[in-house]
Design an enzyme around this catalytic site. Structure first.
Site, PDB file in Angstrom:
ATOM      1  N   ARG A   1      -0.714   4.346  17.403  1.00 39.02           N
ATOM      2  CA  ARG A   1      -1.637   4.801  16.325  1.00 39.02           C
ATOM      3  C   ARG A   1      -0.637   6.725  16.692  1.00 39.02           C
ATOM      4  O   ARG A   1      -0.241   7.257  16.280  1.00 39.02           O
ATOM      5  CB  ARG A   1      -2.402   5.342  16.088  1.00 39.02           C
ATOM      6  CG  ARG A   1      -2.691   3.729  15.535  1.00 39.02           C
ATOM      7  CD  ARG A   1      -1.546   2.890  14.581  1.00 39.02           C
ATOM      8  NE  ARG A   1      -1.391   1.772  13.267  1.00 39.02           N
ATOM      9  CZ  ARG A   1      -1.409   1.225  12.707  1.00 39.02           C
ATOM     10  NH1 ARG A   1      -0.105   1.060  13.425  1.00 39.02           N
ATOM     11  NH2 ARG A   1      -1.149   0.505  12.086  1.00 39.02           N
TER      12      ARG A   1
ATOM     13  N   ASP B   1       0.889  -1.320   0.257  1.00 37.58           N
ATOM     14  CA  ASP B   1      -0.427   0.463  -0.355  1.00 37.58           C
ATOM     15  C   ASP B   1       0.866   0.828   0.005  1.00 37.58           C
ATOM     16  O   ASP B   1       0.522   1.982  -1.139  1.00 37.58           O
ATOM     17  CB  ASP B   1      -0.685  -0.298   1.430  1.00 37.58           C
ATOM     18  CG  ASP B   1      -1.795  -1.215   0.812  1.00 37.58           C
ATOM     19  OD1 ASP B   1      -2.204  -1.642  -0.035  1.00 37.58           O
ATOM     20  OD2 ASP B   1      -3.327  -1.085   1.981  1.00 37.58           O
TER      21      ASP B   1
ATOM     22  N   ASP C   1      -7.910   3.099  12.032  1.00 38.73           N
ATOM     23  CA  ASP C   1      -6.548   3.829  11.774  1.00 38.73           C
ATOM     24  C   ASP C   1      -6.561   4.915  11.898  1.00 38.73           C
ATOM     25  O   ASP C   1      -5.365   6.309  11.872  1.00 38.73           O
ATOM     26  CB  ASP C   1      -5.776   2.737  11.208  1.00 38.73           C
ATOM     27  CG  ASP C   1      -5.677   2.026  12.174  1.00 38.73           C
ATOM     28  OD1 ASP C   1      -5.044   1.795  13.585  1.00 38.73           O
ATOM     29  OD2 ASP C   1      -4.611   0.919  11.118  1.00 38.73           O
TER      30      ASP C   1
ATOM     31  N   SER D   1      -3.774  -9.630   6.047  1.00 42.66           N
ATOM     32  CA  SER D   1      -3.478  -7.864   6.960  1.00 42.66           C
ATOM     33  C   SER D   1      -2.821  -8.488   8.097  1.00 42.66           C
ATOM     34  O   SER D   1      -3.446  -8.640   8.923  1.00 42.66           O
ATOM     35  CB  SER D   1      -4.369  -7.506   6.611  1.00 42.66           C
ATOM     36  OG  SER D   1      -4.265  -5.641   6.969  1.00 42.66           O
TER      37      SER D   1
END
Length: 407
Positions: free
Chosen positions: A96, A16, A125, A180
């Protein structure tokens, strides 16, 4: 788009973000600065540097944040005994705000016009990255390609990569697709593939950090954890840094089948999602911390913490680490840990964390003279309990008398 000259991209080097890097260059015609955080994901990060260089990136930041991650984010969270929806130890969520912090810092350092991330428009996210960035840099501009481009499937991403000569390690559909995954020192998570059906059991081959409880050693291992103001500072008498503590517990607990979780959770954006998690060290930390608090925390303080914990957990899960309400709660939580000092002994055995002892030389509120079932030499007057019970029963007795009159 023309006023965007430089963008800081949170870059992993995977499919990505490698495509996002090229897409930013082509669509925004801007310079891209890459930032890669080493938070203990266990991967070699130099390939990310090589990929970024191959795509023409001149400013590449790879930061070792493992100690900061555990010291300033994981440990404070565990002082609150934090779990989301009764099970999830927030391994992805807590990373995060740290990444957002460094995205903003590097943007300031490089005079970038915007930041960018690879989170999709369906996930949590995107919220976590952007709430953190706005809290730390109110005027920051955010580019979220998944909310802009038309590359809406893995096949389209792979076609884009092939067209632009972007090297990726990913298999075409029709072959076994990887999960993932997100990893850091606290956990590793798995989503997608067969996990999209909540009825399907995860494949044993999926798990990377833990053995199955059935395959764990037949002999348990015991650890002694020393606490100072709510944090583990030594294991089996050996002083360790925060990151060393978590890495060691991951290794030992994982080898004994501890820390697996299969969960359907409620995302902040409104949907339910199914994920599997491995958090071996965190599972031990949660049980052991509650054990040392059972000795050293006042009853009402402990109960108040338990009442506030679900709100605190939701703030972290939803991306509000940098909010004033989370910081206010943290101040209270940290103050409660001043006397959370001592030792906890745990036994790890076939997926179980068993507390076998807890001790605090200077801060224990456990008084053997009072709690004993033997003669307490007058330390506790049992006759006092009669008035205590009657006073607490008074409102219920009055209500019962009223009901009897009515009947």
């Amino acid at each position: 788009m023309n006023d965007i000259k430089k963008v800081v991209l949170a870059y992993s080097g995977g499919l990505d973000t490698s495509i996002i890097l090229k897409w930013l260059q082509d669509v925004y015609h801007c310079e891209v600065v890459t930032f890669t955080a080493d938070i203990g994901q266990g991967e070699e990060l130099e390939p990310a540097r090589a990929k970024a260089k191959a795509l023409g990136v001149k400013e590449i930041y790879i930061e070792d944040l493992r100690e900061e991650f555990v010291r300033d984010f994981v440990f404070p969270m565990f002082r609150a005994n934090t779990i989301y929806e009764g099970e999830y130890l927030l391994g992805t969520s807590i990373a995060r705000p740290l990444i957002a912090k460094y995205m903003v810092e590097i943007a300031n350092r490089t005079s970038a016009d915007a930041i960018s991330h690879g989170a999709t428009g369906k996930g949590n996210d995107q919220v976590r990255f952007e709430l953190g960035a706005y809290a730390l840099k109110p005027e920051v501009r955010v580019i979220a390609p998944w909310r802009e481009w038309d590359l809406t499937s893995r096949e389209k991403l792979l076609d884009y990569a092939e067209k632009h000569g972007i090297p990726v390690e990913y298999k075409r559909s029709g072959q076994q697709s990887p999960y993932s995954m997100d990893a850091n020192l606290l956990h590793i998570s798995y989503e997608g593939a067969v996990l999209e059906d909540p009825w399907q059991a995860p494949e044993e081959s999926m798990w990377r950090w833990t053995v199955s409880p059935e395959a764990a050693p037949d002999k348990p291992v015991e650890l002694e954890l020393r606490y100072q103001q709510g944090d583990i500072v030594a294991i089996n008498g050996q002083n360790m840094s925060p990151a060393e503590v978590l890495a060691y517990l991951n290794q030992v607990a994982g080898a004994h089948g501890i820390g697996r979780l299969d969960l359907v959770e409620n995302r902040y954006v409104g949907m339910k999602s199914r994920g599997c998690y491995e958090t071996p060290g965190g599972t031990v930390m949660l049980r052991a911390h509650r054990a040392i608090e059972s000795l050293t925390l006042d009853r009402e303080v402990a109960h108040l913490k338990d009442e506030l914990m679900p709100r605190y957990a939701s703030l972290i899960y939803n991306g509000y680490w940098w909010s004033p309400e989370r910081q206010l709660l943290q101040t209270m939580i940290d103050a409660s840990q001043a006397n959370v000092n001592g030792r906890v002994r745990v036994k790890l055995y076939k997926g179980n964390v068993i507390i076998t002892g807890r001790e605090s030389d200077s801060d224990s509120l456990f008084d053997t003279k009072i709690a004993t079932f033997e003669d307490d030499a007058g330390a506790y007057n049992q006759k006092d309990a009669e008035g205590f019970i009657k006073l607490n029963a008074l409102r219920m007795r009055i209500a019962a008398q009223l009901r009897n009159k009515r009947s």
